[in-house]
Design a protein around this motif. Structure first.
Motif, short mmCIF file in Angstrom:
data_model
loop_
_atom_site.label_atom_id
_atom_site.label_comp_id
_atom_site.label_asym_id
_atom_site.label_seq_id
_atom_site.Cartn_x
_atom_site.Cartn_y
_atom_site.Cartn_z
N UNK A 125 -7.32 -0.25 4.06
CA UNK A 125 -6.11 -1.04 4.30
C UNK A 125 -5.58 -0.84 5.72
N UNK A 126 -5.66 0.39 6.22
CA UNK A 126 -5.18 0.68 7.58
C UNK A 126 -6.09 0.01 8.61
N UNK A 127 -7.42 0.08 8.37
CA UNK A 127 -8.37 -0.56 9.30
C UNK A 127 -8.14 -2.06 9.34
N UNK A 177 0.83 -1.20 0.00
CA UNK A 177 0.00 0.00 0.00
C UNK A 177 0.87 1.25 0.00
N UNK A 178 1.99 1.20 0.73
CA UNK A 178 2.88 2.36 0.70
C UNK A 178 3.46 2.56 -0.70
N UNK A 179 3.76 1.46 -1.40
CA UNK A 179 4.23 1.56 -2.78
C UNK A 179 3.21 2.29 -3.65
N UNK A 180 1.94 1.92 -3.52
CA UNK A 180 0.89 2.56 -4.32
C UNK A 180 0.74 4.04 -3.95
N UNK A 181 0.80 4.34 -2.64
CA UNK A 181 0.64 5.73 -2.20
C UNK A 181 1.78 6.59 -2.74
N UNK A 182 3.00 6.04 -2.71
CA UNK A 182 4.15 6.81 -3.17
C UNK A 182 4.18 7.03 -4.66
N UNK A 183 3.60 6.08 -5.43
CA UNK A 183 3.70 6.15 -6.89
C UNK A 183 2.43 6.63 -7.58
N UNK A 184 1.28 6.48 -6.92
CA UNK A 184 0.00 6.78 -7.57
C UNK A 184 -0.84 7.72 -6.71
N UNK A 185 -1.94 8.15 -7.29
CA UNK A 185 -2.95 8.90 -6.55
C UNK A 185 -4.00 7.90 -6.08
N UNK A 186 -3.82 7.39 -4.87
CA UNK A 186 -4.71 6.35 -4.33
C UNK A 186 -5.87 7.02 -3.59
N UNK A 187 -7.12 6.62 -3.87
CA UNK A 187 -8.27 7.19 -3.14
C UNK A 187 -8.10 6.98 -1.64
N UNK A 188 -8.52 7.97 -0.87
CA UNK A 188 -8.33 7.89 0.58
C UNK A 188 -9.09 6.72 1.18
#
Length: 415
Positions: A370-372, A353-364
């Motif tokens: 994922x955090x829950x 998930x961190x990979x996606x957040x760092x590279x893409x615009x991931x919906x909140x």
């Protein structure tokens, strides 16, 4: 609760003072300084390297064109014209030349070359000479075809090509390069941090248990408090070490940022990084640590001998390795389906998930889910792990893992 803090700080202070911690920290700091000053280190060694290449033009027609074409490249090498191979061999032996290139005509009257040096392991030099010869040959062919300069320029002009995202919020290519560098480094930080500190917790529990210290500890402090005190104590230790690494690395990189253009650092794309990306890196690093630390604590509690520890925690280690490998494969294509799916699997979430957040615009909402899921998994694992830990610390037999967990749960109910 005071006993909880006593165990926590005892775990932290006892580890901070060990020679292994001090030595490993110093070694890692040296490595961090070395990586952040890599360009300067490489320059020191490159200054001592011979940068002159001899050229023997047996045709007598190609040297001037080859020299002009070679000098148009951005290179630290210089050329020296030689008259025969004996002269070239002697100059190479005296270290006046790195090597020498013999240029002759092939059966079609085009240039062909043979590069000779003491070793052919330096592929960069031979590739540079080969590409220069190829460009020169192309120029000669176009001249024979009587093409104008405009036609020649048009022939060699690369096709116009650019990547353009349809979504306005999508990151540009430059932003992706910058993000890729940070994500690449932080993935390694998460990977090694989780493996190293989770294993440390398992070893700490197993060592105390095998020395029978556990029997004294559980008589003065509940096993559950003891487990979480150790987890938080090692977490504090990891934060201390990581703060040193990141602090020294950030300071060194900031001081050398002007020297990081191109070369090794061009791959990592150091540049402006959003605060949210850094905060998410810290968040997922901590969540990943607590997930695997809880798992490691109760796995360590089931071990009766130190030599049985590694086989017991191997499945946990393999989960971390698998998550890291998935992240490495996904680094070049973070929009791949397997990256998106595995980013919601709690054991892989910290890295994927961190990979996606760092590279893409991931919906909140995806990040929140994922955090829950990760927090719920940590909670379930903590409750289950605490029960196993409470019974596991009283076990000293050599049963297999499945039987050990069942027996630990039975002992925890009796307690």
């Amino acid at each position: 609760m005071s006993k909880f803090w006593i165990v926590l700080f005892h775990t932290y202070l006892s580890k901070v003072k060990t020679k292994s911690f001090i030595i490993s920290t110093v070694v890692m700091l040296i490595i961090v300084l070395g990586i952040s000053n890599l360009n300067k280190i490489v320059d020191v060694f490159e200054k001592e390297e011979q940068k002159t290449i001899g050229v023997l033009d047996q045709s007598g027609e190609f040297y001037d064109m080859f020299s002009a074409q070679f000098q148009s490249k951005e290179s630290d090498f210089t050329l020296k014209k030689i008259t025969n191979e004996d002269e070239g061999k002697e100059m190479v032996a005296d270290e006046q030349l790195k090597g020498y290139l013999v240029i002759e005509k092939d059966e079609k009257g085009m240039p062909a070359g043979v590069y000779k040096s003491n070793s052919i392991s330096d592929s960069m030099t031979s590739n540079m000479l080969s590409s220069t010869l190829t460009q020169m040959k192309s120029m000669l062919v176009t001249q024979k075809l009587n093409l104008t300069r405009e036609q020649i320029a048009s022939l060699y002009e690369p096709a116009s090509f650019e990547n353009k995202a349809l979504e306005a919020s999508a990151k540009t290519e430059e932003e992706l390069n910058q993000a890729r560098g940070l994500v690449y480094i932080l993935l390694f930080v998460i990977y090694f941090g989780v493996i190293m500190y989770a294993n440390m917790i398992a070893m700490e529990v197993a060592t105390e248990k095998t020395s029978r210290v556990m029997e004294i500890l559980i008589s003065s402090i509940p096993p559950i408090q003891q487990m979480f005190a150790k987890i938080l104590g090692i977490a504090l230790l990891s934060l201390t070490q990581m703060a040193l690494f990141l602090g020294v690395g950030y300071t060194s990189i900031k001081n050398n940022l002007a020297d990081m253009e191109g070369g090794f650092f061009s791959f990592f794309g150091f540049g402006e990084t959003s605060l949210s990306t850094i905060l998410y890196a810290i968040l997922f690093s901590l969540l990943g640590y607590f997930l695997f630390a809880t798992l490691a604590a109760f796995l360590g509690s089931m071990v009766s001998r130190i030599e049985d520890l590694q086989p017991t925690i191997t499945p946990m280690t393999m989960l971390v390795v698998l998550g890291f490998m998935l992240a490495m494969f996904g680094l070049s294509n973070p929009e791949a389906a397997f990256v998106k799916v595995t980013s919601f699997i709690p054991f892989f979430t910290p890295m994927l998930m961190f990979l996606r957040i760092g590279m893409l615009e991931v919906p909140f909402w995806e990040i929140a889910i994922s955090i829950v899921l990760l927090l719920v998994t940590i909670g379930v694992l903590a409750v289950f792990g605490a029960r196993v830990y409470r019974g596991g610390v009283l076990m000293y037999d050599n049963a297999n893992s499945i039987k050990s967990i069942k027996r630990a749960l039975q002992l925890s109910k009796k307690g």
